[in-house]
Design a protein around this motif. Sequence first.
Motif, short mmCIF file in Angstrom:
data_model
loop_
_atom_site.label_atom_id
_atom_site.label_comp_id
_atom_site.label_asym_id
_atom_site.label_seq_id
_atom_site.Cartn_x
_atom_site.Cartn_y
_atom_site.Cartn_z
N GLU A 1 -6.63 -2.25 12.26
CA GLU A 1 -5.52 -1.80 11.40
C GLU A 1 -4.18 -2.28 11.97
O GLU A 1 -3.15 -1.64 11.83
CB GLU A 1 -5.58 -0.27 11.23
N TRP B 1 -9.94 0.02 -3.79
CA TRP B 1 -10.03 0.16 -2.33
C TRP B 1 -10.95 1.32 -1.96
O TRP B 1 -10.66 2.48 -2.24
CB TRP B 1 -8.64 0.42 -1.78
N HIS C 1 -7.09 10.97 -1.11
CA HIS C 1 -7.41 10.68 0.30
C HIS C 1 -8.57 11.59 0.71
O HIS C 1 -9.17 12.27 -0.12
CB HIS C 1 -6.17 10.87 1.18
N GLU D 1 -2.51 13.24 9.38
CA GLU D 1 -3.12 11.97 8.97
C GLU D 1 -4.39 12.22 8.16
O GLU D 1 -4.70 11.49 7.24
CB GLU D 1 -3.42 11.09 10.18
N TRP D 2 -5.12 13.24 8.56
CA TRP D 2 -6.33 13.62 7.82
C TRP D 2 -6.25 15.09 7.45
O TRP D 2 -6.42 15.96 8.31
CB TRP D 2 -7.59 13.40 8.69
N ASP E 1 -5.11 -4.54 6.45
CA ASP E 1 -4.32 -3.37 6.08
C ASP E 1 -3.63 -2.84 7.33
O ASP E 1 -4.22 -2.67 8.38
CB ASP E 1 -5.18 -2.28 5.42
N PHE F 1 0.89 -1.15 0.00
CA PHE F 1 0.00 0.00 0.00
C PHE F 1 0.93 1.20 0.00
O PHE F 1 1.95 1.19 0.70
CB PHE F 1 -0.78 -0.05 1.31
N TRP G 1 -0.30 6.34 8.80
CA TRP G 1 -0.48 5.93 7.40
C TRP G 1 0.38 6.76 6.46
O TRP G 1 0.88 6.28 5.46
CB TRP G 1 -1.95 6.04 6.98
#
Length: 471
Positions: free
Chosen positions: A227, A179, A95, A56-57, A272, A44, A279
């Motif tokens: 995860e 995905w 994303h 991350e976000w 994952d 990935f 990530w």
Amino acid sequence: MKRLLITAGLLTCLAATNAQDIAPYGALPTKAQLEWQDLENYMFIVFGPNTFTDKEWGDGTEDPKVFNPTQLDARQWARTAKEAGMKAIIIVAKHHDGFCLFPSKYSNHTVRESAWKNGKGDVLREIADACKEYGLKFGVYLSPWDRNSPDYGTPYYNQLFANMLNEIYAGYGPIFEQWFDGANGEGPNGKKQEYDWEFFYQTVYHNQPGTVIFSDIGPGCRWVGNENGSAGTTNWSTINTKGFEPGAKAPAPAILNKGEEDGAAWVPAESDVSIRPGWFYSPSTDNSVKSVDKLMEIYYSSVGRNSNLLLNVPSDRRGLIPAKDSLRLMEFRRMREQVFKKNLALNAKVTASHSRSQLKPASLADGNASTYWASPDSVKTPVITLNFEKAVTFNRLLLQEYIALGQRVKAFRVEVLDHGRYKEIANETTIGHKRILLLPDTKTKGLRITITDAKACPVLSEVQLFKAPKS
Ligand code: FUL
Ligand code: CA
């Protein structure tokens, strides 16, 4: 003479049909899902503006100019995956922040608006080409949650998302896995999107019917419920998806982790997990790349428990997989090679309490997952015995079911010959595509596997034994 020949021909024909004549049980994998399962372990690559902003976000308000890798080399990613023994790469194309790593017509928050290659770059193109060059399969992560799109939260957004899928499927070659992240938060207008999942699935299938679609509930493969790279020790490839949706309306993680016995749909698990704590790449995690022992543990608890392993190896700000991560991947590959170098079962004399005519127990220990053995229909709890002329010492037992005919084994017991008597060393549930048991060093001249419960006569393709070195 002629009649004799015809009879002989007919008999061989009958025998051959008999061997194959095993009724499949329950929900079954498609051809694409069977091929997918054989990939077992792939990479990935989570990458985007967050890589540069250390988040991350992302919230979608990031200046696209922050995306500016200085040495991006997708061939280095592909070469690394290949040398790590992986068979595919899944890349983040978008994303939750909405930034597209390809110049989508349906967004103005993309690589085109970035500083990278003066807006002329296309990460998706580069990695699709590199995968082709290195003989890897290519997959795409496209987040439905979009915190940038002004249309997110309106009915039109579902169409826009489908348009993006069409764009990707038309322009980047064969895609083995799609995905879909279940995350569904608010967009820039404060609204959540009601996803039209069925429309998304059909858009993918319309373009490429062989793509395996990942989401919490498939339909191609399912989230494993965590995860950490850990599937349940009991792990059915079947679940019930009716009435459920990816995201908040998905079955509980504990159910996704184990699957469901007699579930109506074949939706095998994919684990994952990231090689680093996050990530996305962050310099703050440079010293927390997972150890080889940890990666081996993950391998055993995913691939070794009937799940595929999707290992995230994030690109750094240069657009390269950092040396630390790539070295670790090579050590991980070397450790797997050492563990699985010598299949001790290949020297065994294999017998079974009951065998179907024409199916030889020796097929269980020929190192070939496409040859199998089965008991007659009426025998659901056969016993398989491996005898060795010279005692062998092992600490890993690998079992495989021939899953083209469904997942059938519910429980099994393992015993070894110890001073003339059988001693139990394991009592476990489900096998599926692959099950690997971690056992203490065990020296024996005889191994006995009893299927103690099965949905239908077991159909097994492999029994393998290995001696893993001390880590
Ligand atoms: C999660 C996401 O929210 C993470 O950011 C990451 O993309 C991971 C693979 O899936 O649900
Ligand atoms: Ca075999």
